[in-house]
Design a protein around this motif. Structure first.
Motif, PDB file in Angstrom:
ATOM      1  N   THR A  11       0.798  -1.264   0.084  1.00 43.87           N
ATOM      2  CA  THR A  11      -0.049  -0.032  -0.041  1.00 43.87           C
ATOM      3  C   THR A  11       0.996   1.189   0.036  1.00 43.87           C
ATOM      4  O   THR A  11       1.705   1.179   0.710  1.00 43.87           O
ATOM      5  CB  THR A  11      -1.057  -0.102   1.312  1.00 43.87           C
ATOM      6  N   GLY A  12       0.580   2.202  -0.711  1.00 38.63           N
ATOM      7  CA  GLY A  12       1.210   3.407  -0.839  1.00 38.63           C
ATOM      8  C   GLY A  12       0.436   4.752  -0.427  1.00 38.63           C
ATOM      9  O   GLY A  12      -0.904   4.585  -0.585  1.00 38.63           O
ATOM     10  N   TYR A  13       0.764   5.502   0.278  1.00 40.10           N
ATOM     11  CA  TYR A  13      -0.142   6.725   1.049  1.00 40.10           C
ATOM     12  C   TYR A  13       0.564   8.016   0.408  1.00 40.10           C
ATOM     13  O   TYR A  13       1.806   8.305   0.458  1.00 40.10           O
ATOM     14  CB  TYR A  13      -0.153   6.769   2.475  1.00 40.10           C
ATOM     15  N   TYR A  14      -0.306   8.801   0.196  1.00 38.58           N
ATOM     16  CA  TYR A  14       0.128  10.393  -0.215  1.00 38.58           C
ATOM     17  C   TYR A  14      -0.859  11.288   0.802  1.00 38.58           C
ATOM     18  O   TYR A  14      -1.818  11.254   0.485  1.00 38.58           O
ATOM     19  CB  TYR A  14       0.121  10.652  -1.574  1.00 38.58           C
ATOM     20  N   THR A  15      -0.022  12.118   1.519  1.00 40.56           N
ATOM     21  CA  THR A  15      -0.675  13.063   2.554  1.00 40.56           C
ATOM     22  C   THR A  15      -0.218  14.197   2.338  1.00 40.56           C
ATOM     23  O   THR A  15       1.053  14.636   2.171  1.00 40.56           O
ATOM     24  CB  THR A  15      -0.668  12.684   3.847  1.00 40.56           C
ATOM     25  N   GLN A  16      -1.336  15.011   1.937  1.00 37.05           N
ATOM     26  CA  GLN A  16      -1.190  16.729   2.088  1.00 37.05           C
ATOM     27  C   GLN A  16      -1.709  17.415   3.332  1.00 37.05           C
ATOM     28  O   GLN A  16      -2.806  16.958   3.652  1.00 37.05           O
ATOM     29  CB  GLN A  16      -2.125  17.212   0.822  1.00 37.05           C
ATOM     30  N   TYR A  17      -0.959  18.184   3.756  1.00 36.08           N
ATOM     31  CA  TYR A  17      -1.124  19.095   5.053  1.00 36.08           C
ATOM     32  C   TYR A  17      -1.603  20.427   4.567  1.00 36.08           C
ATOM     33  O   TYR A  17      -0.946  20.932   3.847  1.00 36.08           O
ATOM     34  CB  TYR A  17      -0.275  19.068   6.167  1.00 36.08           C
ATOM     35  N   LEU A  18      -2.573  20.980   5.160  1.00 36.01           N
ATOM     36  CA  LEU A  18      -3.106  22.285   4.830  1.00 36.01           C
ATOM     37  C   LEU A  18      -3.561  22.993   6.043  1.00 36.01           C
ATOM     38  O   LEU A  18      -3.878  22.650   7.041  1.00 36.01           O
ATOM     39  CB  LEU A  18      -4.486  22.235   3.863  1.00 36.01           C
ATOM     40  N   LYS A  19      -3.602  24.436   5.762  1.00 34.23           N
ATOM     41  CA  LYS A  19      -3.803  25.252   6.806  1.00 34.23           C
ATOM     42  C   LYS A  19      -4.516  26.603   6.186  1.00 34.23           C
ATOM     43  O   LYS A  19      -4.079  27.117   5.332  1.00 34.23           O
ATOM     44  CB  LYS A  19      -2.357  25.823   7.650  1.00 34.23           C
ATOM     45  N   ASP A  20      -5.581  26.718   6.870  1.00 38.68           N
ATOM     46  CA  ASP A  20      -6.571  27.716   6.049  1.00 38.68           C
ATOM     47  C   ASP A  20      -6.895  27.469   4.647  1.00 38.68           C
ATOM     48  O   ASP A  20      -6.729  28.367   3.574  1.00 38.68           O
ATOM     49  CB  ASP A  20      -6.008  29.211   6.515  1.00 38.68           C
ATOM     50  N   LYS A  21      -6.802  26.231   4.199  1.00 39.56           N
ATOM     51  CA  LYS A  21      -7.243  25.641   2.939  1.00 39.56           C
ATOM     52  C   LYS A  21      -6.140  25.974   1.904  1.00 39.56           C
ATOM     53  O   LYS A  21      -6.385  25.975   0.568  1.00 39.56           O
ATOM     54  CB  LYS A  21      -8.414  26.315   2.223  1.00 39.56           C
ATOM     55  N   MET A  22      -4.789  26.213   2.531  1.00 44.83           N
ATOM     56  CA  MET A  22      -3.854  26.359   1.881  1.00 44.83           C
ATOM     57  C   MET A  22      -2.657  25.526   1.948  1.00 44.83           C
ATOM     58  O   MET A  22      -2.537  25.257   3.104  1.00 44.83           O
ATOM     59  CB  MET A  22      -3.133  27.897   1.894  1.00 44.83           C
ATOM     60  N   GLU A  23      -2.007  24.661   0.929  1.00 43.59           N
ATOM     61  CA  GLU A  23      -0.950  23.995   1.263  1.00 43.59           C
ATOM     62  C   GLU A  23       0.086  24.314   1.809  1.00 43.59           C
ATOM     63  O   GLU A  23       0.613  25.365   1.548  1.00 43.59           O
ATOM     64  CB  GLU A  23      -0.717  23.155  -0.135  1.00 43.59           C
ATOM     65  N   LEU A  24       0.593  23.480   2.818  1.00 42.60           N
ATOM     66  CA  LEU A  24       1.855  23.787   3.439  1.00 42.60           C
ATOM     67  C   LEU A  24       3.064  23.276   2.725  1.00 42.60           C
ATOM     68  O   LEU A  24       3.349  22.012   2.428  1.00 42.60           O
ATOM     69  CB  LEU A  24       1.709  22.977   4.963  1.00 42.60           C
ATOM     70  N   PRO A  25       3.842  24.215   2.015  1.00 43.63           N
ATOM     71  CA  PRO A  25       5.025  23.821   1.131  1.00 43.63           C
ATOM     72  C   PRO A  25       5.862  22.828   2.236  1.00 43.63           C
ATOM     73  O   PRO A  25       6.250  23.255   3.466  1.00 43.63           O
ATOM     74  CB  PRO A  25       5.708  24.976   0.924  1.00 43.63           C
ATOM     75  N   ALA A  76       4.782   4.152   2.180  1.00 43.59           N
ATOM     76  CA  ALA A  76       4.635   2.707   1.710  1.00 43.59           C
ATOM     77  C   ALA A  76       4.868   1.726   2.564  1.00 43.59           C
ATOM     78  O   ALA A  76       5.600   1.928   3.468  1.00 43.59           O
ATOM     79  CB  ALA A  76       5.451   2.401   0.309  1.00 43.59           C
ATOM     80  N   GLU A  77       3.931   0.696   2.669  1.00 45.49           N
ATOM     81  CA  GLU A  77       4.135  -0.281   3.550  1.00 45.49           C
ATOM     82  C   GLU A  77       3.844  -1.664   2.756  1.00 45.49           C
ATOM     83  O   GLU A  77       3.132  -1.808   1.679  1.00 45.49           O
ATOM     84  CB  GLU A  77       3.407  -0.163   4.597  1.00 45.49           C
ATOM     85  N   ALA A  78       4.366  -2.697   3.561  1.00 46.82           N
ATOM     86  CA  ALA A  78       4.216  -4.034   2.853  1.00 46.82           C
ATOM     87  C   ALA A  78       3.875  -4.944   4.188  1.00 46.82           C
ATOM     88  O   ALA A  78       4.578  -4.937   5.064  1.00 46.82           O
ATOM     89  CB  ALA A  78       5.357  -4.475   2.123  1.00 46.82           C
ATOM     90  N   SER A  79       3.156  -6.111   3.768  1.00 48.84           N
ATOM     91  CA  SER A  79       2.779  -6.874   5.013  1.00 48.84           C
ATOM     92  C   SER A  79       2.516  -8.140   4.557  1.00 48.84           C
ATOM     93  O   SER A  79       1.846  -8.435   3.320  1.00 48.84           O
ATOM     94  CB  SER A  79       1.608  -6.240   5.940  1.00 48.84           C
ATOM     95  N   LEU A  80       2.955  -9.296   5.421  1.00 45.55           N
ATOM     96  CA  LEU A  80       2.652 -10.625   5.123  1.00 45.55           C
ATOM     97  C   LEU A  80       1.842 -10.977   6.097  1.00 45.55           C
ATOM     98  O   LEU A  80       1.802 -10.972   7.246  1.00 45.55           O
ATOM     99  CB  LEU A  80       3.790 -11.424   4.997  1.00 45.55           C
ATOM    100  N   GLY A  81       0.389 -11.497   5.856  1.00 41.66           N
ATOM    101  CA  GLY A  81      -0.537 -12.063   6.831  1.00 41.66           C
ATOM    102  C   GLY A  81      -0.621 -13.719   6.644  1.00 41.66           C
ATOM    103  O   GLY A  81      -0.534 -14.290   5.836  1.00 41.66           O
ATOM    104  N   ALA A  82      -0.842 -14.312   7.955  1.00 43.28           N
ATOM    105  CA  ALA A  82      -1.255 -15.501   8.205  1.00 43.28           C
ATOM    106  C   ALA A  82      -2.236 -15.854   8.975  1.00 43.28           C
ATOM    107  O   ALA A  82      -2.263 -15.199   9.917  1.00 43.28           O
ATOM    108  CB  ALA A  82       0.315 -16.173   8.650  1.00 43.28           C
ATOM    109  N   LYS A  83      -3.003 -16.862   8.634  1.00 45.19           N
ATOM    110  CA  LYS A  83      -4.021 -17.168   9.552  1.00 45.19           C
ATOM    111  C   LYS A  83      -3.805 -18.653   9.995  1.00 45.19           C
ATOM    112  O   LYS A  83      -3.081 -19.456   9.568  1.00 45.19           O
ATOM    113  CB  LYS A  83      -5.372 -17.851   8.609  1.00 45.19           C
ATOM    114  N   PHE A  84      -4.069 -18.308  11.659  1.00 44.99           N
ATOM    115  CA  PHE A  84      -3.807 -19.655  12.420  1.00 44.99           C
ATOM    116  C   PHE A  84      -5.079 -20.405  12.663  1.00 44.99           C
ATOM    117  O   PHE A  84      -6.017 -19.802  12.747  1.00 44.99           O
ATOM    118  CB  PHE A  84      -2.952 -19.005  13.578  1.00 44.99           C
TER     119      PHE A  84
END
Length: 175
Positions: A146-160, A167-175
């Protein structure tokens, strides 16, 4: 404790009473509820002073409500969460929408977005977009990216310079 008294109703909860000799410690409680059949469910959760994965008591209350549904082969989830951090005097809320689409036999493509807001000492907004892929390996294992992109804003203006990519990767296992 957890219970499923009816096919369309399930709930679980926990309560931890703390009594220490050194200093007062807050009690921890959690309640989770699902109402509806598997194809369309309302879900909700309440937490008070939950513990982190490291066992640290966190001083906040959190409430969330949402819907989980499956339209044909497409899974759709929505969620609204509100968190009241009393110690820091900060109120946050987040609205989420996610989709899961089956692809390539045992694979699932996931996408979604989350819009957050922080009110208190610092007022700030965030927008997070995600794209991921999960693949089942047999009936007991799954692999996901999974990849994530986060934008932070203050007063509807993007914070430069504050945009965040992870990104994250995971391996799942059922027991």
């Amino acid at each position: 404790a957890q219970s499923k008294p009816l096919d369309f109703l399930s709930f679980s909860g926990s309560y931890r009473l703390r009594d220490t000799k050194l200093a007062p410690a807050p009690d921890t409680s959690m309640l989770s509820l699902r109402v509806g059949p598997k194809q369309f469910s309302f879900v909700g959760e309440y937490q008070s002073n939950p513990e982190s994965k490291e066992g640290v008591i966190q001083n906040f209350d959190s409430t969330s409500v949402g819907i989980k549904t499956k339209i044909g082969s497409v899974g759709v989830e929505t969620n609204y969460t509100e968190k009241d951090d009393r110690a820091a005097e900060i109120l946050t809320d987040e609205k989420k929408l996610s989709l899961a689409l089956p692809v390539f036999g045992r694979g699932k493509l996931t996408t979604g977005c989350a819009f957050g807001r922080t009110l208190g000492k610092v007022d700030q907004n965030s927008r997070t977009y995600l794209l991921g892929y999960q693949h089942s390996i047999g009936s007991d294992f799954s692999l996901s990216f999974t990849g994530y992109y986060t934008q932070y804003l203050k007063d509807k203006m993007e914070l430069p310079g504050k945009d965040e990519v992870r990104a994250e990767a995971s391996l799942g296992a059922k027991f």
